[in-house]
Scaffold this motif. Structure first.
Motif, mmCIF file in Angstrom:
data_model
loop_
_atom_site.group_PDB
_atom_site.id
_atom_site.type_symbol
_atom_site.label_atom_id
_atom_site.label_comp_id
_atom_site.label_asym_id
_atom_site.label_seq_id
_atom_site.Cartn_x
_atom_site.Cartn_y
_atom_site.Cartn_z
ATOM 1 N N LYS A 99 0.836 -1.206 0.000
ATOM 2 C CA LYS A 99 0.000 0.000 0.000
ATOM 3 C C LYS A 99 0.866 1.249 0.000
ATOM 4 O O LYS A 99 0.542 2.243 -0.669
ATOM 5 N N ALA A 100 1.965 1.226 0.757
ATOM 6 C CA ALA A 100 2.879 2.371 0.787
ATOM 7 C C ALA A 100 3.477 2.606 -0.595
ATOM 8 O O ALA A 100 3.560 3.749 -1.070
ATOM 9 N N MET A 101 3.860 1.549 -1.273
ATOM 10 C CA MET A 101 4.457 1.663 -2.607
ATOM 11 C C MET A 101 3.412 2.100 -3.633
ATOM 12 O O MET A 101 3.697 2.861 -4.554
ATOM 13 N N GLU A 102 2.203 1.619 -3.442
ATOM 14 C CA GLU A 102 1.116 1.990 -4.355
ATOM 15 C C GLU A 102 0.820 3.482 -4.256
ATOM 16 O O GLU A 102 0.572 4.156 -5.263
ATOM 17 N N GLY A 103 0.883 4.008 -3.030
ATOM 18 C CA GLY A 103 0.615 5.428 -2.830
ATOM 19 C C GLY A 103 1.749 6.317 -3.291
ATOM 20 O O GLY A 103 1.534 7.501 -3.596
ATOM 21 N N TRP A 104 2.963 5.756 -3.327
ATOM 22 C CA TRP A 104 4.125 6.538 -3.783
ATOM 23 C C TRP A 104 5.115 5.569 -4.427
ATOM 24 O O TRP A 104 5.940 4.958 -3.740
ATOM 25 N N PRO A 105 5.053 5.372 -5.726
ATOM 26 C CA PRO A 105 5.901 4.392 -6.409
ATOM 27 C C PRO A 105 7.396 4.637 -6.238
ATOM 28 O O PRO A 105 8.186 3.712 -6.435
ATOM 29 N N CYS A 106 7.786 5.859 -5.883
ATOM 30 C CA CYS A 106 9.203 6.169 -5.711
ATOM 31 C C CYS A 106 9.686 5.958 -4.266
ATOM 32 O O CYS A 106 10.812 6.336 -3.929
ATOM 33 N N PHE A 107 8.860 5.372 -3.425
ATOM 34 C CA PHE A 107 9.201 5.168 -2.009
ATOM 35 C C PHE A 107 10.162 3.969 -1.936
ATOM 36 O O PHE A 107 9.766 2.827 -1.780
ATOM 37 N N GLN A 108 11.456 4.277 -1.993
ATOM 38 C CA GLN A 108 12.464 3.221 -2.120
ATOM 39 C C GLN A 108 12.478 2.256 -0.950
ATOM 40 O O GLN A 108 12.608 1.044 -1.116
ATOM 41 N N ALA A 109 12.336 2.764 0.272
ATOM 42 C CA ALA A 109 12.371 1.888 1.452
ATOM 43 C C ALA A 109 11.210 0.895 1.436
ATOM 44 O O ALA A 109 11.370 -0.272 1.809
ATOM 45 N N ALA A 110 10.042 1.358 0.995
ATOM 46 C CA ALA A 110 8.885 0.455 0.916
ATOM 47 C C ALA A 110 9.115 -0.621 -0.144
ATOM 48 O O ALA A 110 8.782 -1.799 0.060
ATOM 49 N N VAL A 111 9.701 -0.213 -1.265
ATOM 50 C CA VAL A 111 9.990 -1.179 -2.332
ATOM 51 C C VAL A 111 10.966 -2.242 -1.841
ATOM 52 O O VAL A 111 10.769 -3.442 -2.051
ATOM 53 N N ARG A 112 12.007 -1.799 -1.175
ATOM 54 C CA ARG A 112 13.028 -2.745 -0.707
ATOM 55 C C ARG A 112 12.449 -3.701 0.338
ATOM 56 O O ARG A 112 12.683 -4.913 0.295
ATOM 57 N N ASN A 113 11.709 -3.157 1.288
ATOM 58 C CA ASN A 113 11.169 -4.018 2.339
ATOM 59 C C ASN A 113 10.130 -4.994 1.801
ATOM 60 O O ASN A 113 10.023 -6.128 2.270
ATOM 61 N N LEU A 114 9.379 -4.569 0.800
ATOM 62 C CA LEU A 114 8.425 -5.487 0.173
ATOM 63 C C LEU A 114 9.176 -6.619 -0.530
ATOM 64 O O LEU A 114 8.719 -7.767 -0.539
ATOM 65 N N ALA A 115 10.345 -6.301 -1.083
ATOM 66 C CA ALA A 115 11.168 -7.342 -1.715
ATOM 67 C C ALA A 115 11.554 -8.408 -0.693
ATOM 68 O O ALA A 115 11.493 -9.613 -0.973
ATOM 69 N N VAL A 116 11.927 -7.961 0.498
ATOM 70 C CA VAL A 116 12.296 -8.898 1.559
ATOM 71 C C VAL A 116 11.122 -9.803 1.907
ATOM 72 O O VAL A 116 11.256 -11.030 2.009
ATOM 73 N N VAL A 117 9.959 -9.200 2.071
ATOM 74 C CA VAL A 117 8.777 -9.969 2.448
ATOM 75 C C VAL A 117 8.419 -10.975 1.357
ATOM 76 O O VAL A 117 8.121 -12.138 1.643
ATOM 77 N N ARG A 118 8.464 -10.537 0.111
ATOM 78 C CA ARG A 118 8.127 -11.450 -0.985
ATOM 79 C C ARG A 118 9.095 -12.641 -1.016
ATOM 80 O O ARG A 118 8.680 -13.773 -1.284
ATOM 81 N N TYR A 119 10.349 -12.367 -0.749
ATOM 82 C CA TYR A 119 11.306 -13.479 -0.737
ATOM 83 C C TYR A 119 10.967 -14.458 0.388
ATOM 84 O O TYR A 119 10.974 -15.675 0.194
ATOM 85 N N GLU A 120 10.664 -13.933 1.557
ATOM 86 C CA GLU A 120 10.333 -14.793 2.697
ATOM 87 C C GLU A 120 9.008 -15.512 2.485
ATOM 88 O O GLU A 120 8.763 -16.554 3.105
ATOM 89 N N GLN A 121 8.165 -14.984 1.612
ATOM 90 C CA GLN A 121 6.904 -15.648 1.285
ATOM 91 C C GLN A 121 7.091 -16.727 0.218
ATOM 92 O O GLN A 121 6.130 -17.352 -0.208
#
Length: 410
Positions: A99-121
């Motif tokens: 949701k954070a990335m959707e609201g601001w596609p340039c939010f680098q920290a949100a993008v990176r942390n979502l990458a971590v979660v997706r990997y763990e999923q």
């Protein structure tokens, strides 16, 4: 091994104007949405609770606020994601980071942390795309993110797609060990062993004291069936960091596969705690000394094995060794023991006749003609009718009896 990527917590939420965690790169021109006062206020309240180690209360405050403010702000959802992740609520954290990335596609920290979660999923391909996007958003470029993206692809079994990124990392000045190791892994996954060996040489040139690199060299040499090179590399690794018993056994097996049985013996002994006591260990040492043409020690260990657990095969092995040593009486005795044990067995593959025959030859070589005649008689009795062993026994008997007759005549 995949390097763990940790979720980072915002520490600047207390400021009136909350700055971006990472400045957007030129590839992303979308500006951060404006934050209204009530969102800033609730974020400030949550941060205060977090500073007091009251993360659960902070998460509750944000959850209550979200009920009436579903569109809040990207930083609001980001902080919810951080708190959910810390509470081991990984799937919820993924929803909030998205949701954070959707609201601001340039939010680098949100993008990176979502990458971590997706990997763990268990979604490494998605994680790789997100990590690469985070890399593009970083300014100055954070090449660790490019490494993470490549490693996620390796985890997805897509070494071919990861390789260009890893080669880019390897071409940078003073690349990190982890980068080169990942490149090595990619080449190995793609079975490009020549390129892998080149990367490994580069790694060893910079980090020669790293035992894991020498183990990798041993593995690569084994893949190429260079067992001598594998053993030499593994020996270096174990000097740097001694292994457990299984490791010493692996080194011993490599030396044996390389055709160096005597070099394998010290490592087998290390694997066995310094001494051989079990019957399989006694057999192994006897066979290794035979292979290494050390007949004296081969005889010692063969005798120990034969006495520890007598079988026809063990006594016959001792017979062969002592016959090569020209210790004919010992050979006669050993083959006789083998024959006696084999006589107790029944079946088509019974070797008693052959063992009695060898006992006869050994006695004959030592000019013990009565012993030789008795052994040949036993061979004829034990061997199959019209078998080659029976025919040899008949010839042996004739020859020995003729010699005894000549001796009797003076």
């Amino acid at each position: 091994m995949i390097k763990r990527v940790f979720i980072t917590v915002l520490v600047y939420l207390l400021l009136t104007t909350i700055p971006a965690l990472a400045a957007p790169a030129q590839e992303c021109s979308e500006k951060e949405p404006r934050m209204i006062h009530r969102v800033h206020k609730v974020l400030y309240e949550a941060q205060q609770l977090m500073d007091k180690k009251k993360d659960a209360e902070a998460a509750k405050v944000l959850a209550e606020f979200a009920k009436d403010n579903p569109e809040a702000h990207p930083r609001f959802w980001f902080l919810r994601g951080v708190l959910a992740y810390q509470a081991k609520q990984r799937d919820e954290a993924g929803v909030y980071f998205a949701k954070a990335m959707e609201g601001w596609p340039c939010f680098q920290a949100a993008v990176r942390n979502l990458a971590v979660v997706r990997y763990e999923q268990g979604k490494p391909a998605q994680a790789a795309r997100l990590a690469y996007r985070a890399f593009l958003l970083s300014k100055p470029k954070d090449y660790n993110l490019l490494y993470e993206a490549a490693v996620f692809l390796l985890g997805a079994g897509k070494a071919g797609q990861a390789l260009p990124w890893l080669e880019e990392l390897a071409a940078r000045p003073q690349p990190k060990k982890a980068w080169l190791t990942a490149q090595l892994r990619a080449y190995l996954d793609l079975k490009r062993t020549k390129q892998a060996a080149k990367v490994l040489r580069r790694l060893l040139a910079r980090w020669p004291e790293d035992a894991s690199l020498w183990r990798l060299k041993a593995s690569l040499a084994t893949m190429n069936k260079d067992y001598g090179g594998a053993a030499a590399a593994l020996a270096v690794a174990y000097r740097l960091k001694p292994p457990d018993e299984a490791g010493w056994r692996q080194l011993a097996e490599l030396y044996r596969a390389a055709g160096a049985p005597l070099a394998a013996i010290p490592y087998y002994l290390k694997a066995w705690g310094g001494k051989a006591t079990k019957i399989k260990q006694l057999d192994r040492l006897a066979d290794l000394y035979v292979q290494g043409h050390n007949l004296d020690k081969a005889a010692v260990w063969s005798l120990k094995a034969a006495k520890a657990r007598p079988t026809a095969k063990r006594w016959a092995r001792l017979g062969r060794i002592t016959l090569q040593q020209k210790a004919y009486l010992k050979a006669h005795s050993a083959y006789s023991e083998a024959a006696k044990l084999e006589d107790k067995r029944r079946g088509k593959k019974n070797k008693a006749g052959r063992y009695w025959l060898m006992a006869g030859y050994a006695a004959w070589q030592n000019e013990q003609l009565p012993l030789a005649e008795a052994a040949f008689n036993q061979a004829l009795h034990s061997a199959g009718k019209n078998s080659s062993t029976a025919k040899e026994a008949v010839r042996g008997l004739k020859a020995v009896r003729e010699l005894r007759r000549q001796q009797a005549q003076g």
